[in-house]
Design a protein around this motif. Structure first.
Motif, PDB file in Angstrom:
ATOM      1  N   ARG A 106      47.298  47.967  40.886  1.00 22.20           N
ATOM      2  CA  ARG A 106      46.870  46.839  41.720  1.00 22.20           C
ATOM      3  C   ARG A 106      47.022  45.488  41.030  1.00 22.20           C
ATOM      4  O   ARG A 106      47.235  44.476  41.704  1.00 22.20           O
ATOM      5  N   THR A 147      32.748  48.218  42.062  1.00 21.28           N
ATOM      6  CA  THR A 147      34.128  48.603  41.738  1.00 21.28           C
ATOM      7  C   THR A 147      35.067  47.403  41.851  1.00 21.28           C
ATOM      8  O   THR A 147      35.955  47.225  41.009  1.00 21.28           O
ATOM      9  N   GLN A 148      34.864  46.586  42.868  1.00 20.63           N
ATOM     10  CA  GLN A 148      35.686  45.379  43.009  1.00 20.63           C
ATOM     11  C   GLN A 148      35.437  44.398  41.863  1.00 20.63           C
ATOM     12  O   GLN A 148      36.370  43.755  41.364  1.00 20.63           O
ATOM     13  N   LEU A 182      37.277  45.715  38.947  1.00 14.79           N
ATOM     14  CA  LEU A 182      38.710  45.473  39.095  1.00 14.79           C
ATOM     15  C   LEU A 182      39.051  44.050  38.671  1.00 14.79           C
ATOM     16  O   LEU A 182      40.046  43.817  37.961  1.00 14.79           O
TER      17      LEU A 182
END
Length: 482
Positions: free
Chosen positions: A50, A378-379, A382
């Motif tokens: 990503r 989680t974001q 990231l």
């Protein structure tokens, strides 16, 4: 909050505190037994896919020996004369560095003298070797370097570190350490490229490799999501930059026959090697191998691995790409356990809200709250990963799940105890009510008995009086007749 208030709160919530301690022990056990490592590595791969840069300056060109090229060689290996001519064609375009990712520990005549001359006359040409490995193992056995390049100290090590799932995620900058340490081919090519930029390798903090302003973190066995893995040599986490087949490529025979543009290699790094599945020992999985498209995972050639190593180093030094770092083990534990403990405390504090009274509501609302917290966290991780820090994502998410589960179970236990206590109080109250009712009934029975006794005496007296009256009348009649 004062110490007295804290002490009072701990006494009041002693059961919850003991449950939290037990949950922490469970989380630590799962983490250090490696139960979550596979999930952590999958998160690493997903994050890598990503955040990989969509485009950047092309500095590495791959000269690939394809399946079609191999078929043109008598022994399926380019002979020394063919290789020498190809290297001369590349060198004429003045690349900054040439990496020969081919095993040349033995001569492949004809043309061995010509190849030796090219080796000696091309100062920016580097060969490969493997100084680590397992003797007798066809996939991990050591490989000797080309003799002329070894004496010229122009050899790079191509040893790689493969995780248990077969994926390469770490760069082996120096597979062996010490005075005789040989750098990896990718690092060697990057250093040669950086010389023209005025960047020279030097020792940084704690003998870390320093290029320009960048120090490359040393990987240890428990860093990030890893638990107890091999950390031999000088390893560092890779920031994979290119999807598979992402580098500029040209066929080996196109170069050999000079069917290329005049400046294809100018001022670039050129990597030469096999691009064929027949070389099974030179195929590896990378974080880009597994994608969510249902297709068979594609392995990367060793050539691509070294190209990624080189490009990663250049991006960090010349383009300010952050290296991947990791928190200390203590801070990682605070991060992993802190989130679970904080969220369970929130649930514990609001457990008496009317909306959470029904058990089904408690399960649904807490479950949705936990899911939302995990998604947001989680974001956040990231974003932190993109900034250059790898935090243990799976351990954090699972910690939240376990904390929420144990908190719900303790709340249920607390409610069961409250229900039992309330039931006992209700039984006592009911028993008291029954005792009072029995006393009332007993009193009424005694009153009825007394009333019956009085009524009986009344009837007895009335009967007696009646009989007495009749007797009196009879006497009177008898007297009158007499």
């Amino acid at each position: 909050m004062s110490n007295r208030k804290i002490s009072r709160w701990l006494r009041k919530n002693r059961g919850f505190c003991l449950t939290a301690i037990l949950t922490i022990v469970i989380c630590l056990f799962c983490r250090y037994m490696g139960f979550w490592q596979s999930e952590e590595l999958r998160f690493f791969d997903q994050f890598t896919q990503r955040v990989a840069p969509k485009s950047f300056q092309e500095r590495v060109v791959i000269v690939k020996i394809t399946e079609e090229d191999v078929k043109r060689f008598p022994a399926f290996i380019p002979d020394d004369l063919t290789l020498a001519k190809t290297l001369e064609t590349i060198a004429q375009q003045q690349p900054r560095a040439i990496g020969l990712d081919l095993i040349r520990d033995l001569p492949m005549p004809p043309g061995s003298n010509e190849l030796k001359r090219v080796f000696n006359n091309t100062p920016n040409l580097y060969g490969i070797a493997k100084f680590t490995g397992i003797k007798g193992d066809p996939f991990f056995s050591p490989i000797s370097p080309p003799h002329p390049l070894k004496s010229l100290e122009r050899v790079g090590d191509v040893s790689v570190v493969v995780d248990d799932d077969g994926v390469i995620r770490r760069a082996n900058l120096f597979p062996t350490t010490g005075e005789a340490a040989i750098p990896s081919l990718g690092l060697l090519l990057a250093q040669k490229y950086l010389e023209k930029e005025g960047v020279i390798a030097e020792a940084g903090t704690n003998n870390r490799l320093k290029l320009g302003e960048v120090e490359f973190p040393v990987f240890n066995s428990n860093n990030g999501g890893y638990i107890g893995v091999d950390d031999g040599g000088y390893q560092t986490l890779m920031r994979w930059l290119k999807p598979l087949q992402g580098f500029p490529q040209v066929s080996f025979f196109d170069v050999y026959e000079n069917r290329i543009s005049a400046d294809l290699f100018r001022d670039k790094i050129v990597l030469i090697g096999y691009w064929t599945t027949s070389q099974k020992r030179d195929l590896f999985y990378t974080p880009f191998s597994y994608v969510a498209d249902g297709k068979t995972p594609r392995q990367a050639f060793g050539l691509e691995i070294q190209a990624n190593f080189t490009e990663y180093i250049l991006q960090t030094v010349l383009n300010d790409l952050p290296t991947l770092k990791y928190l200390s083990e203590g801070l990682e534990l605070i991060w992993v356990l802190g989130w679970g403990l904080m969220i369970s405390l929130i649930i514990w504090r609001v457990r008496h809200l009317p909306v959470l009274k029904p058990s089904i509501n408690l399960i649904l609302i807490v479950g949705l709250f936990g899911l939302f917290a995990i998604m947001i966290l989680t974001q956040i991780q990231l974003f932190i990963f993109q900034s250059g820090w790898w935090l243990p994502v799976a351990a954090t998410n699972n910690s939240i799940r376990i904390f929420l589960l144990t908190t719900i179970l303790y709340i249920f236990q607390e409610r069961i105890y409250e229900y039992i206590e309330n039931l006992e109080e209700r039984v006592k109250e009911r028993t008291l009510d029954l005792s009072e009712a029995l006393e009332t009934i007993k009193e009424k029975q005694e009153q009825l008995i007394k009333q019956e006794k009085l009524a009986f005496l009344g009837r007895l007296t009335a009967g007696f009086c009646h009989q007495f009256k009749k007797s009196s009348v009879s006497i009177e009649v008898w007297i009158s007749y007499s």
